[in-house]
Design a protein around this motif. Sequence first.
Motif, PDB file in Angstrom:
ATOM      1  N   LEU A  26       0.862  -1.192   0.000  1.00 43.02           N
ATOM      2  CA  LEU A  26       0.000   0.000   0.000  1.00 43.02           C
ATOM      3  C   LEU A  26       0.894   1.235   0.000  1.00 43.02           C
ATOM      4  O   LEU A  26       1.968   1.216   0.589  1.00 43.02           O
ATOM      5  CB  LEU A  26      -0.891   0.022   1.246  1.00 43.02           C
ATOM      6  N   VAL A  27       0.468   2.296  -0.650  1.00 38.15           N
ATOM      7  CA  VAL A  27       1.280   3.510  -0.719  1.00 38.15           C
ATOM      8  C   VAL A  27       0.785   4.513   0.315  1.00 38.15           C
ATOM      9  O   VAL A  27      -0.409   4.814   0.370  1.00 38.15           O
ATOM     10  CB  VAL A  27       1.210   4.141  -2.137  1.00 38.15           C
ATOM     11  N   GLN A  28       1.722   4.995   1.151  1.00 36.25           N
ATOM     12  CA  GLN A  28       1.373   6.017   2.137  1.00 36.25           C
ATOM     13  C   GLN A  28       1.362   7.367   1.429  1.00 36.25           C
ATOM     14  O   GLN A  28       2.387   7.812   0.912  1.00 36.25           O
ATOM     15  CB  GLN A  28       2.391   6.018   3.276  1.00 36.25           C
ATOM     16  N   LEU A  29       0.207   7.997   1.384  1.00 41.69           N
ATOM     17  CA  LEU A  29       0.065   9.274   0.685  1.00 41.69           C
ATOM     18  C   LEU A  29      -0.064  10.413   1.687  1.00 41.69           C
ATOM     19  O   LEU A  29      -1.094  10.558   2.339  1.00 41.69           O
ATOM     20  CB  LEU A  29      -1.172   9.249  -0.227  1.00 41.69           C
ATOM     21  N   SER A  30       0.983  11.191   1.797  1.00 41.40           N
ATOM     22  CA  SER A  30       0.969  12.366   2.666  1.00 41.40           C
ATOM     23  C   SER A  30       0.548  13.567   1.837  1.00 41.40           C
ATOM     24  O   SER A  30       1.120  13.821   0.777  1.00 41.40           O
ATOM     25  CB  SER A  30       2.368  12.585   3.247  1.00 41.40           C
ATOM     26  N   THR A  31      -0.448  14.300   2.323  1.00 40.25           N
ATOM     27  CA  THR A  31      -0.936  15.442   1.543  1.00 40.25           C
ATOM     28  C   THR A  31       0.173  16.477   1.345  1.00 40.25           C
ATOM     29  O   THR A  31       0.272  17.073   0.277  1.00 40.25           O
ATOM     30  CB  THR A  31      -2.168  16.092   2.207  1.00 40.25           C
ATOM     31  N   GLY A  32       1.013  16.675   2.352  1.00 43.47           N
ATOM     32  CA  GLY A  32       2.130  17.619   2.219  1.00 43.47           C
ATOM     33  C   GLY A  32       3.072  17.220   1.106  1.00 43.47           C
ATOM     34  O   GLY A  32       3.441  18.034   0.243  1.00 43.47           O
ATOM     35  N   ASP A  33       3.450  15.932   1.082  1.00 48.98           N
ATOM     36  CA  ASP A  33       4.348  15.424   0.027  1.00 48.98           C
ATOM     37  C   ASP A  33       3.701  15.545  -1.345  1.00 48.98           C
ATOM     38  O   ASP A  33       4.350  15.904  -2.331  1.00 48.98           O
ATOM     39  CB  ASP A  33       4.697  13.944   0.277  1.00 48.98           C
ATOM     40  N   MET A  34       2.392  15.214  -1.417  1.00 50.64           N
ATOM     41  CA  MET A  34       1.690  15.276  -2.709  1.00 50.64           C
ATOM     42  C   MET A  34       1.611  16.705  -3.230  1.00 50.64           C
ATOM     43  O   MET A  34       1.774  16.940  -4.429  1.00 50.64           O
ATOM     44  CB  MET A  34       0.279  14.690  -2.571  1.00 50.64           C
ATOM     45  N   LEU A  35       1.360  17.657  -2.339  1.00 52.82           N
ATOM     46  CA  LEU A  35       1.312  19.065  -2.747  1.00 52.82           C
ATOM     47  C   LEU A  35       2.651  19.502  -3.330  1.00 52.82           C
ATOM     48  O   LEU A  35       2.711  20.102  -4.405  1.00 52.82           O
ATOM     49  CB  LEU A  35       0.971  19.957  -1.548  1.00 52.82           C
ATOM     50  N   ARG A  36       3.729  19.173  -2.599  1.00 48.75           N
ATOM     51  CA  ARG A  36       5.068  19.551  -3.079  1.00 48.75           C
ATOM     52  C   ARG A  36       5.381  18.902  -4.418  1.00 48.75           C
ATOM     53  O   ARG A  36       5.923  19.538  -5.321  1.00 48.75           O
ATOM     54  CB  ARG A  36       6.131  19.192  -2.024  1.00 48.75           C
ATOM     55  N   ALA A  37       5.005  17.625  -4.580  1.00 51.77           N
ATOM     56  CA  ALA A  37       5.266  16.910  -5.834  1.00 51.77           C
ATOM     57  C   ALA A  37       4.469  17.505  -6.989  1.00 51.77           C
ATOM     58  O   ALA A  37       4.978  17.649  -8.109  1.00 51.77           O
ATOM     59  CB  ALA A  37       4.942  15.422  -5.676  1.00 51.77           C
ATOM     60  N   ALA A  38       3.205  17.880  -6.734  1.00 50.23           N
ATOM     61  CA  ALA A  38       2.355  18.460  -7.785  1.00 50.23           C
ATOM     62  C   ALA A  38       2.897  19.818  -8.228  1.00 50.23           C
ATOM     63  O   ALA A  38       2.899  20.144  -9.422  1.00 50.23           O
ATOM     64  CB  ALA A  38       0.916  18.600  -7.288  1.00 50.23           C
ATOM     65  N   VAL A  39       3.392  20.590  -7.264  1.00 51.97           N
ATOM     66  CA  VAL A  39       3.988  21.898  -7.586  1.00 51.97           C
ATOM     67  C   VAL A  39       5.236  21.689  -8.444  1.00 51.97           C
ATOM     68  O   VAL A  39       5.417  22.328  -9.482  1.00 51.97           O
ATOM     69  CB  VAL A  39       4.320  22.687  -6.287  1.00 51.97           C
ATOM     70  N   LYS A  40       6.081  20.746  -8.006  1.00 51.15           N
ATOM     71  CA  LYS A  40       7.339  20.466  -8.721  1.00 51.15           C
ATOM     72  C   LYS A  40       7.066  19.965 -10.139  1.00 51.15           C
ATOM     73  O   LYS A  40       7.749  20.333 -11.092  1.00 51.15           O
ATOM     74  CB  LYS A  40       8.145  19.432  -7.929  1.00 51.15           C
ATOM     75  N   ALA A  41       6.027  19.122 -10.286  1.00 52.03           N
ATOM     76  CA  ALA A  41       5.698  18.546 -11.593  1.00 52.03           C
ATOM     77  C   ALA A  41       5.002  19.565 -12.501  1.00 52.03           C
ATOM     78  O   ALA A  41       4.872  19.340 -13.703  1.00 52.03           O
ATOM     79  CB  ALA A  41       4.816  17.315 -11.418  1.00 52.03           C
ATOM     80  N   GLY A  42       4.538  20.665 -11.912  1.00 51.53           N
ATOM     81  CA  GLY A  42       3.872  21.700 -12.711  1.00 51.53           C
ATOM     82  C   GLY A  42       2.523  21.278 -13.261  1.00 51.53           C
ATOM     83  O   GLY A  42       2.094  21.742 -14.314  1.00 51.53           O
ATOM     84  N   THR A  43       1.825  20.379 -12.528  1.00 50.93           N
ATOM     85  CA  THR A  43       0.487  19.968 -12.976  1.00 50.93           C
ATOM     86  C   THR A  43      -0.465  21.154 -12.833  1.00 50.93           C
ATOM     87  O   THR A  43      -0.144  22.145 -12.168  1.00 50.93           O
ATOM     88  CB  THR A  43      -0.055  18.793 -12.123  1.00 50.93           C
ATOM     89  N   GLU A  44      -1.635  21.007 -13.415  1.00 54.42           N
ATOM     90  CA  GLU A  44      -2.613  22.105 -13.370  1.00 54.42           C
ATOM     91  C   GLU A  44      -2.962  22.482 -11.925  1.00 54.42           C
ATOM     92  O   GLU A  44      -2.916  23.653 -11.555  1.00 54.42           O
ATOM     93  CB  GLU A  44      -3.883  21.674 -14.136  1.00 54.42           C
ATOM     94  N   VAL A  45      -3.294  21.456 -11.122  1.00 52.08           N
ATOM     95  CA  VAL A  45      -3.619  21.751  -9.720  1.00 52.08           C
ATOM     96  C   VAL A  45      -2.380  22.197  -8.963  1.00 52.08           C
ATOM     97  O   VAL A  45      -2.464  23.022  -8.051  1.00 52.08           O
ATOM     98  CB  VAL A  45      -4.311  20.563  -8.978  1.00 52.08           C
ATOM     99  N   GLY A  46      -1.217  21.676  -9.351  1.00 53.55           N
ATOM    100  CA  GLY A  46       0.045  22.078  -8.721  1.00 53.55           C
ATOM    101  C   GLY A  46       0.322  23.557  -8.908  1.00 53.55           C
ATOM    102  O   GLY A  46       0.759  24.250  -7.977  1.00 53.55           O
TER     103      GLY A  46
END
Length: 198
Positions: A26-46
């Motif tokens: 199972l993958v542990q999904l931390s909202t803080g980590d996901m936010l940082r990753a989305a920003v770094k990836a430059g996704t629309e929501v990021g």
Amino acid sequence: MKLILLGPPGAGKGTQAQRLQESYGLVQLSTGDMLRAAVKAGTEVGKKAEAIMARGDLVPDEIVVGIIADRIEQPDCKAGYILDGFPRNVAQAEALDKMLAGKGTKLDAVVQLEVNDEILLGRIEGRAAQTEGGPRADDNAEALAKRLRVYHEQTAPLVAYYKQRGVLRGVDGMRDIDEVTRQIEGVLGLGEKKGKLA
């Protein structure tokens, strides 16, 4: 398997999430980590999140839910995931349920680590006394007491919310780490399925 581990700060959610990740993929999904990753990836929501964080504002629930929605589509979440740090209140839980329903899925279980606040505070005081060079800034009884107050005001109502939906499973979070892991595996019916959830 899609899970939430619920419990106050210091209850051992991080430790148990790590064990479930190692044993069952199972993958542990931390909202803080996901936010940082989305920003770094430059996704629309990021990009939206980045602009909000740059102003020093809190990222709204719908953006956090959007980031979770994107993340759970990734191949590594195929066996399932554990949400860490979200939802923190009933409004977020409702937004999460709505998003999952839109994908034709739902949470399998919400595991509540039931703990005693007084014992948690005693533990953290003991740990602080043993730490060389003084405790971390957030690793003291005063900081924990404040975080526990916030938890009881905002997050504890999730217990009733998920109980009503029939997905809440309680375990005694005051037992030793191995016993808590065994209890979690028991309430989730995982005993014989190590590494076999995919």
